[in-house]
Scaffold this motif. Structure first.
Motif, PDB file in Angstrom:
ATOM      1  N   GLY A 175     -20.509  19.048  18.695  1.00 15.61           N
ATOM      2  CA  GLY A 175     -19.506  20.020  19.129  1.00 15.61           C
ATOM      3  C   GLY A 175     -19.578  20.285  20.616  1.00 15.61           C
ATOM      4  N   ALA A 176     -19.971  19.267  21.383  1.00 16.07           N
ATOM      5  CA  ALA A 176     -20.138  19.435  22.829  1.00 16.07           C
ATOM      6  C   ALA A 176     -18.799  19.367  23.542  1.00 16.07           C
ATOM      7  CB  ALA A 176     -21.070  18.361  23.371  1.00 16.07           C
ATOM      8  N   ALA A 177     -18.653  20.232  24.547  1.00 16.35           N
ATOM      9  CA  ALA A 177     -17.437  20.234  25.351  1.00 16.35           C
ATOM     10  C   ALA A 177     -17.655  19.577  26.702  1.00 16.35           C
ATOM     11  CB  ALA A 177     -16.954  21.673  25.564  1.00 16.35           C
ATOM     12  N   ASP A 211     -10.973  15.310  26.241  1.00 17.03           N
ATOM     13  CA  ASP A 211     -11.302  16.715  26.517  1.00 17.03           C
ATOM     14  C   ASP A 211     -12.806  16.986  26.499  1.00 17.03           C
ATOM     15  OD1 ASP A 211      -8.658  17.497  26.867  1.00 17.03           O
ATOM     16  OD2 ASP A 211      -8.366  17.761  24.712  1.00 17.03           O
ATOM     17  N   ILE A 212     -13.583  16.011  26.904  1.00 18.89           N
ATOM     18  CA  ILE A 212     -15.013  16.206  27.129  1.00 18.89           C
ATOM     19  C   ILE A 212     -15.257  15.998  28.619  1.00 18.89           C
ATOM     20  CG2 ILE A 212     -17.347  15.360  26.647  1.00 18.89           C
ATOM     21  CD1 ILE A 212     -16.298  14.413  23.931  1.00 18.89           C
ATOM     22  N   VAL A 213     -15.826  16.979  29.253  1.00 19.77           N
ATOM     23  CA  VAL A 213     -15.970  16.940  30.710  1.00 19.77           C
ATOM     24  C   VAL A 213     -17.317  16.324  31.092  1.00 19.77           C
ATOM     25  CG1 VAL A 213     -15.972  18.289  32.841  1.00 19.77           C
ATOM     26  CG2 VAL A 213     -14.553  19.017  30.905  1.00 19.77           C
ATOM     27  N   LEU A 214     -17.264  15.291  31.927  1.00 19.29           N
ATOM     28  CA  LEU A 214     -18.488  14.759  32.521  1.00 19.29           C
ATOM     29  C   LEU A 214     -18.744  15.562  33.794  1.00 19.29           C
ATOM     30  CD1 LEU A 214     -20.805  12.741  32.740  1.00 19.29           C
ATOM     31  CD2 LEU A 214     -19.229  11.124  33.823  1.00 19.29           C
ATOM     32  N   LEU A 215     -19.623  16.527  33.694  1.00 15.87           N
ATOM     33  CA  LEU A 215     -19.838  17.445  34.807  1.00 15.87           C
ATOM     34  C   LEU A 215     -20.538  16.792  35.990  1.00 15.87           C
ATOM     35  CD1 LEU A 215     -20.955  20.679  32.903  1.00 15.87           C
ATOM     36  CD2 LEU A 215     -18.749  20.228  33.982  1.00 15.87           C
ATOM     37  N   ASP A 216     -21.442  15.871  35.717  1.00 15.07           N
ATOM     38  CA  ASP A 216     -22.178  15.251  36.820  1.00 15.07           C
ATOM     39  C   ASP A 216     -23.022  14.100  36.279  1.00 15.07           C
ATOM     40  OD1 ASP A 216     -23.181  14.771  39.378  1.00 15.07           O
ATOM     41  OD2 ASP A 216     -23.725  16.866  39.729  1.00 15.07           O
ATOM     42  N   HIS A 217     -23.461  13.273  37.187  1.00 19.12           N
ATOM     43  CA  HIS A 217     -24.486  12.275  36.901  1.00 19.12           C
ATOM     44  C   HIS A 217     -25.542  12.433  37.989  1.00 19.12           C
ATOM     45  CE1 HIS A 217     -25.597   7.767  36.031  1.00 19.12           C
ATOM     46  NE2 HIS A 217     -26.651   8.572  36.046  1.00 19.12           N
ATOM     47  N   LEU A 218     -26.718  12.882  37.594  1.00 17.50           N
ATOM     48  CA  LEU A 218     -27.813  13.113  38.534  1.00 17.50           C
ATOM     49  C   LEU A 218     -28.771  11.929  38.493  1.00 17.50           C
ATOM     50  CD1 LEU A 218     -28.713  16.825  37.624  1.00 17.50           C
ATOM     51  CD2 LEU A 218     -27.243  16.044  39.502  1.00 17.50           C
ATOM     52  N   ILE A 219     -29.193  11.492  39.671  1.00 18.12           N
ATOM     53  CA  ILE A 219     -30.215  10.454  39.767  1.00 18.12           C
ATOM     54  C   ILE A 219     -31.432  11.074  40.442  1.00 18.12           C
ATOM     55  CG2 ILE A 219     -30.815   8.169  40.610  1.00 18.12           C
ATOM     56  CD1 ILE A 219     -27.851   7.505  40.675  1.00 18.12           C
ATOM     57  N   ILE A 220     -32.550  11.045  39.742  1.00 16.41           N
ATOM     58  CA  ILE A 220     -33.767  11.680  40.219  1.00 16.41           C
ATOM     59  C   ILE A 220     -34.639  10.633  40.901  1.00 16.41           C
ATOM     60  CG2 ILE A 220     -35.753  13.105  39.598  1.00 16.41           C
ATOM     61  CD1 ILE A 220     -33.096  14.391  38.828  1.00 16.41           C
TER      62      ILE A 220
END
Length: 234
Positions: A175-177, A211-220
């Motif tokens: 149920g992830a948005a 309608d699923i938002v990819l908020l970011d892609h972080l590379i550590i």
């Protein structure tokens, strides 16, 4: 009655007991007075109840340099240390997991922002000293609260190995948005490769239609973090 030498040897307390009691008193009164190796020495008391642990603690610190390097060291590196034993490896693995879960607790307390100190601390703990790549996904609800954080892939990350359908299916199950992708670069350089960018944009193209938002892609990386959102890649 005067005791013979055998009786005196039997009743004499082991020399390390007095030292350990003095160390415990120092910890209670002035914990900051203890050096890093002394803290490790005390931790090892619970593994080696009848052994002088000072030299092993010094050996750990000489090899790993810092307490954090020791706690987040790879299992194989610990196993190679003479005198460490399986119990030391297990104890440090427990400590490592406790640190990770404590940092995750901070993430769960508030609305998730990809570049927040809570999120970055959590993933820096997970990826610290990790020698292989790992891709993880944060699944968030409609209020950007964390539902769960899961490993999607381990090993070299490339766009052909990432299946948007798998991520989308899992997002629907939970149920992830919204989602945040996070992976590490063991080389230490957090800048994205061409493959990283292609894979991220491909996933973003699919999620945006559902309608699923990819908020970011972080590379550590080793000392820095790269945000694809902040660099307008997505």
């Amino acid at each position: 009655m005067k005791m013979n030498k055998t009786q005196q040897t039997t009743t004499r307390k082991p020399h390390y007991l007095g030292h350990r009691e003095r160390m415990r008193k120092r910890l209670a009164a002035r914990p900051a007075s203890l050096s890093d190796y002394e803290l490790i020495e005390m931790l090892l008391y619970y593994i080696f109840p009848r052994k002088n642990t000072r030299e092993l603690a010094k050996k750990f610190m000489a090899h790993f340099g810092t307490i954090r390097n020791l706690i987040f060291s790879e299992k194989i590196d610990l196993e190679r240390m003479e005198g460490a034993g399986k119990s030391s490896v297990t104890l440090l693995a427990v400590l490592r997991e406790m640190f990770v879960r404590a940092s995750l607790d901070e993430v769960r307390k508030t609305t998730v922002v990809a570049s927040s100190s809570e999120v970055l601390d959590y993933y820096k703990n997970i990826f610290f000293n990790m020698k292989h790549e790992q891709l993880r996904i944060m699944f968030l609800n409609s209020k950007n609260l964390l539902i769960t954080d899961e490993i999607l892939q381990e090993g070299t990350i490339n766009q052909t190995a990432i299946y948007p359908r798998t991520i989308i299916q899992r997002a629907f199950e939970l149920g992830a948005a919204a989602i945040i992708m996070v992976h590490n670069h063991p080389s230490g350089d957090p800048h994205p490769s061409r493959q990283d960018i292609i894979m991220t944009r491909a996933l973003n193209g699919v999620t945006s239609k559902l309608d699923i938002v990819l908020l970011d892609h972080l590379i550590i990386g080793k000392n820095d973090v790269f945000s694809m959102k902040e660099h307008s890649i997505i």
